[in-house]
Design a protein around this motif. Structure first.
Motif, PDB file in Angstrom:
ATOM      1  N   VAL A 156      -5.215  -2.823  -2.136  1.00 37.64           N
ATOM      2  CA  VAL A 156      -5.714  -1.514  -2.565  1.00 37.64           C
ATOM      3  C   VAL A 156      -4.520  -0.581  -2.749  1.00 37.64           C
ATOM      4  CG1 VAL A 156      -7.205   0.445  -2.009  1.00 37.64           C
ATOM      5  CG2 VAL A 156      -7.882  -1.875  -1.325  1.00 37.64           C
ATOM      6  N   ASP A 157      -4.332  -0.116  -3.986  1.00 33.03           N
ATOM      7  CA  ASP A 157      -3.222   0.773  -4.311  1.00 33.03           C
ATOM      8  C   ASP A 157      -3.780   2.180  -4.503  1.00 33.03           C
ATOM      9  OD1 ASP A 157      -0.622   1.581  -4.939  1.00 33.03           O
ATOM     10  OD2 ASP A 157      -0.928   1.228  -7.079  1.00 33.03           O
ATOM     11  N   LEU A 158      -3.459   3.076  -3.577  1.00 31.94           N
ATOM     12  CA  LEU A 158      -4.020   4.425  -3.574  1.00 31.94           C
ATOM     13  C   LEU A 158      -3.219   5.355  -4.474  1.00 31.94           C
ATOM     14  CD1 LEU A 158      -4.524   4.755   0.300  1.00 31.94           C
ATOM     15  CD2 LEU A 158      -6.112   3.816  -1.394  1.00 31.94           C
ATOM     16  N   GLY A 159      -3.923   6.165  -5.261  1.00 33.77           N
ATOM     17  CA  GLY A 159      -3.239   7.094  -6.153  1.00 33.77           C
ATOM     18  C   GLY A 159      -2.300   6.362  -7.077  1.00 33.77           C
ATOM     19  N   SER A 160      -2.812   5.344  -7.743  1.00 33.52           N
ATOM     20  CA  SER A 160      -1.955   4.404  -8.478  1.00 33.52           C
ATOM     21  C   SER A 160      -1.202   5.048  -9.631  1.00 33.52           C
ATOM     22  CB  SER A 160      -2.800   3.237  -8.997  1.00 33.52           C
ATOM     23  OG  SER A 160      -1.985   2.182  -9.421  1.00 33.52           O
ATOM     24  N   GLY A 161      -1.715   6.151 -10.172  1.00 29.23           N
ATOM     25  CA  GLY A 161      -0.998   6.848 -11.245  1.00 29.23           C
ATOM     26  C   GLY A 161      -0.770   5.958 -12.444  1.00 29.23           C
ATOM     27  N   PRO A 162       0.493   5.664 -12.761  1.00 34.11           N
ATOM     28  CA  PRO A 162       0.795   4.783 -13.897  1.00 34.11           C
ATOM     29  C   PRO A 162       0.792   3.299 -13.541  1.00 34.11           C
ATOM     30  CG  PRO A 162       2.827   5.649 -13.003  1.00 34.11           C
ATOM     31  CD  PRO A 162       1.710   6.281 -12.199  1.00 34.11           C
ATOM     32  N   GLY A 163       0.287   2.954 -12.349  1.00 34.02           N
ATOM     33  CA  GLY A 163       0.259   1.551 -11.941  1.00 34.02           C
ATOM     34  C   GLY A 163       1.462   1.138 -11.135  1.00 34.02           C
ATOM     35  N   LEU A 164       2.015   2.072 -10.397  1.00 33.91           N
ATOM     36  CA  LEU A 164       3.177   1.810  -9.561  1.00 33.91           C
ATOM     37  C   LEU A 164       2.801   2.071  -8.105  1.00 33.91           C
ATOM     38  CD1 LEU A 164       5.742   3.746 -11.793  1.00 33.91           C
ATOM     39  CD2 LEU A 164       5.490   1.263 -11.655  1.00 33.91           C
ATOM     40  N   PRO A 165       2.786   1.030  -7.301  1.00 38.05           N
ATOM     41  CA  PRO A 165       3.281  -0.321  -7.545  1.00 38.05           C
ATOM     42  C   PRO A 165       2.241  -1.315  -8.061  1.00 38.05           C
ATOM     43  CG  PRO A 165       2.723  -0.129  -5.247  1.00 38.05           C
ATOM     44  CD  PRO A 165       2.438   1.224  -5.868  1.00 38.05           C
ATOM     45  N   GLY A 166       0.968  -0.912  -8.167  1.00 36.47           N
ATOM     46  CA  GLY A 166      -0.117  -1.860  -8.348  1.00 36.47           C
ATOM     47  C   GLY A 166       0.024  -2.824  -9.502  1.00 36.47           C
ATOM     48  N   LEU A 167       0.359  -2.311 -10.700  1.00 40.00           N
ATOM     49  CA  LEU A 167       0.454  -3.212 -11.849  1.00 40.00           C
ATOM     50  C   LEU A 167       1.657  -4.144 -11.751  1.00 40.00           C
ATOM     51  CD1 LEU A 167      -0.644  -0.941 -14.836  1.00 40.00           C
ATOM     52  CD2 LEU A 167      -1.893  -2.855 -13.811  1.00 40.00           C
ATOM     53  N   VAL A 168       2.742  -3.688 -11.171  1.00 37.40           N
ATOM     54  CA  VAL A 168       3.901  -4.571 -10.982  1.00 37.40           C
ATOM     55  C   VAL A 168       3.522  -5.712 -10.048  1.00 37.40           C
ATOM     56  CG1 VAL A 168       6.262  -4.740 -10.089  1.00 37.40           C
ATOM     57  CG2 VAL A 168       5.566  -2.735 -11.435  1.00 37.40           C
ATOM     58  N   VAL A 169       2.842  -5.385  -8.948  1.00 38.81           N
ATOM     59  CA  VAL A 169       2.394  -6.413  -8.007  1.00 38.81           C
ATOM     60  C   VAL A 169       1.433  -7.369  -8.693  1.00 38.81           C
ATOM     61  CG1 VAL A 169       1.074  -6.820  -5.884  1.00 38.81           C
ATOM     62  CG2 VAL A 169       2.769  -4.970  -5.978  1.00 38.81           C
ATOM     63  N   ALA A 170       0.519  -6.835  -9.516  1.00 37.57           N
ATOM     64  CA  ALA A 170      -0.469  -7.674 -10.195  1.00 37.57           C
ATOM     65  C   ALA A 170       0.172  -8.611 -11.212  1.00 37.57           C
ATOM     66  CB  ALA A 170      -1.512  -6.800 -10.885  1.00 37.57           C
ATOM     67  N   ILE A 171       1.280  -8.198 -11.799  1.00 36.98           N
ATOM     68  CA  ILE A 171       2.000  -9.070 -12.733  1.00 36.98           C
ATOM     69  C   ILE A 171       2.698 -10.201 -11.985  1.00 36.98           C
ATOM     70  CG2 ILE A 171       3.990  -9.164 -14.299  1.00 36.98           C
ATOM     71  CD1 ILE A 171       3.191  -6.300 -15.205  1.00 36.98           C
ATOM     72  N   LEU A 172       3.236  -9.898 -10.818  1.00 38.81           N
ATOM     73  CA  LEU A 172       4.040 -10.871 -10.080  1.00 38.81           C
ATOM     74  C   LEU A 172       3.233 -11.726  -9.106  1.00 38.81           C
ATOM     75  CD1 LEU A 172       7.160  -8.653  -9.310  1.00 38.81           C
ATOM     76  CD2 LEU A 172       7.046 -10.582 -10.899  1.00 38.81           C
ATOM     77  N   SER A 173       1.951 -11.423  -8.941  1.00 36.32           N
ATOM     78  CA  SER A 173       1.137 -12.211  -8.015  1.00 36.32           C
ATOM     79  C   SER A 173      -0.292 -12.274  -8.542  1.00 36.32           C
ATOM     80  CB  SER A 173       1.143 -11.585  -6.615  1.00 36.32           C
ATOM     81  OG  SER A 173       0.272 -10.477  -6.549  1.00 36.32           O
ATOM     82  N   GLU A 174      -1.098 -13.108  -7.906  1.00 33.07           N
ATOM     83  CA  GLU A 174      -2.492 -13.243  -8.298  1.00 33.07           C
ATOM     84  C   GLU A 174      -3.425 -12.560  -7.308  1.00 33.07           C
ATOM     85  OE1 GLU A 174      -3.314 -17.368  -8.923  1.00 33.07           O
ATOM     86  OE2 GLU A 174      -1.979 -17.518 -10.664  1.00 33.07           O
ATOM     87  N   ARG A 175      -2.864 -11.727  -6.437  1.00 37.82           N
ATOM     88  CA  ARG A 175      -3.694 -11.002  -5.490  1.00 37.82           C
ATOM     89  C   ARG A 175      -4.701 -10.127  -6.226  1.00 37.82           C
ATOM     90  NH1 ARG A 175      -1.103  -9.593  -0.600  1.00 37.82           N
ATOM     91  NH2 ARG A 175      -2.939  -8.314  -0.157  1.00 37.82           N
ATOM     92  N   PRO A 176      -5.979 -10.125  -5.842  1.00 41.97           N
ATOM     93  CA  PRO A 176      -6.915  -9.172  -6.426  1.00 41.97           C
ATOM     94  C   PRO A 176      -6.432  -7.750  -6.137  1.00 41.97           C
ATOM     95  CG  PRO A 176      -7.870 -10.254  -4.499  1.00 41.97           C
ATOM     96  CD  PRO A 176      -6.607 -10.979  -4.821  1.00 41.97           C
ATOM     97  N   MET A 177      -6.460  -6.910  -7.171  1.00 41.56           N
ATOM     98  CA  MET A 177      -5.839  -5.586  -7.083  1.00 41.56           C
ATOM     99  C   MET A 177      -6.851  -4.507  -7.436  1.00 41.56           C
ATOM    100  SD  MET A 177      -3.171  -3.598  -6.646  1.00 41.56           S
ATOM    101  CE  MET A 177      -1.889  -4.869  -6.477  1.00 41.56           C
ATOM    102  N   LEU A 178      -7.013  -3.537  -6.558  1.00 38.44           N
ATOM    103  CA  LEU A 178      -7.848  -2.375  -6.820  1.00 38.44           C
ATOM    104  C   LEU A 178      -6.940  -1.163  -6.976  1.00 38.44           C
ATOM    105  CD1 LEU A 178     -10.645  -1.025  -7.041  1.00 38.44           C
ATOM    106  CD2 LEU A 178     -10.536  -0.650  -4.552  1.00 38.44           C
ATOM    107  N   LEU A 179      -6.912  -0.597  -8.178  1.00 37.96           N
ATOM    108  CA  LEU A 179      -6.115   0.591  -8.458  1.00 37.96           C
ATOM    109  C   LEU A 179      -7.023   1.810  -8.335  1.00 37.96           C
ATOM    110  CD1 LEU A 179      -4.265  -0.667 -11.679  1.00 37.96           C
ATOM    111  CD2 LEU A 179      -3.556  -0.926  -9.284  1.00 37.96           C
TER     112      LEU A 179
END
Length: 222
Positions: free
Chosen positions: A85-108
């Motif tokens: 869970v990425d809180l206040g993801s804004g432009p996807g930092l860090p969430g989208l970077v993590v989602a590109i580098l891993s297969e962890r389910p990601m909630l932005l």
């Protein structure tokens, strides 16, 4: 343990080449992942002309300041699993970077409509099917157990914990970049909360630190 500062191994990443080299060593990205990182960086720069996502002064060093800076959280999270869970993801930092580098389910989690539109556009173009965007204030997001909770620039630490504690379990990993005030913010928390965290030195900025914790945070421990 609350005030211990651990320096990351290796030197600080001072150039774009060093950032890319560290990413290669830390994650060995596939060709597709490299392409996705490149495309995300390009989309981020282009969108920044339409809405203020990152400081314009950081664009020349986007791989250090944003890509590697986000990826270092994943490097600190190698033993966790489940929903990130990425809180206040804004432009996807860090969430989208993590989602590109891993297969962890990601909630932005992001409340601003235009930023959510950007997050969805990136996830769709890069075919990141494991990414979900919650367009709402965190208070209105349904509770679910989180394997990892991150927040790069969300709220003061006490408020952040108050709002997100309901997502935590005994195994939840907390990764909270807090800049140069990390130790000071941590010291302001109740002792029971402080004991759950230590402070890691950022590898992208000598003046920045990351609060790293493990476990379930409860309001009654205040």
């Amino acid at each position: 343990m609350g005030r211990r500062v651990v320096r990351s191994d290796g030197e600080f990443l001072a150039s774009e080449d060093q950032a890319r080299s560290w990413l290669e060593q830390a994650f060995a990205p596939t060709a597709a992942q490299w392409n996705h990182l490149e495309r995300f960086a390009a989309m981020l720069i282009a969108e920044n002309d339409r809405q203020n996502l990152i400081a314009a002064s950081t664009i020349p060093t986007i791989w250090v300041r944003h890509i590697a800076d986000s990826a270092q959280l994943l490097a600190l999270d190698s033993e966790s699993a489940g929903l990130w869970v990425d809180l206040g993801s804004g432009p996807g930092l860090p969430g989208l970077v993590v989602a590109i580098l891993s297969e962890r389910p990601m909630l932005l989690v992001e409340s601003r409509r235009r930023r959510c539109e950007f997050l969805r556009a990136v996830a769709a173009e890069l075919r990141l099917g494991h990414v979900e965007v919650a367009e709402a204030p965190l208070e209105r997001v349904a509770t679910r157990p989180a394997g990892t909770i991150s927040a790069r620039a969300f709220a003061p630490l006490d408020k952040l914990i108050d709002l997100s504690a309901r997502f935590s379990t005994e195994s939840t990993h907390w990764l909270l970049p807090k800049g140069r005030n990390a130790v000071k913010e941590l010291a302001s928390l109740p002792d029971a909360w402080q004991r759950m965290f230590h402070v890691e030195q950022s590898r992208t900025d000598a003046e920045s630190q990351i609060l790293v914790g493990r476990g379930k945070l409860r309001a009654e421990t205040r």
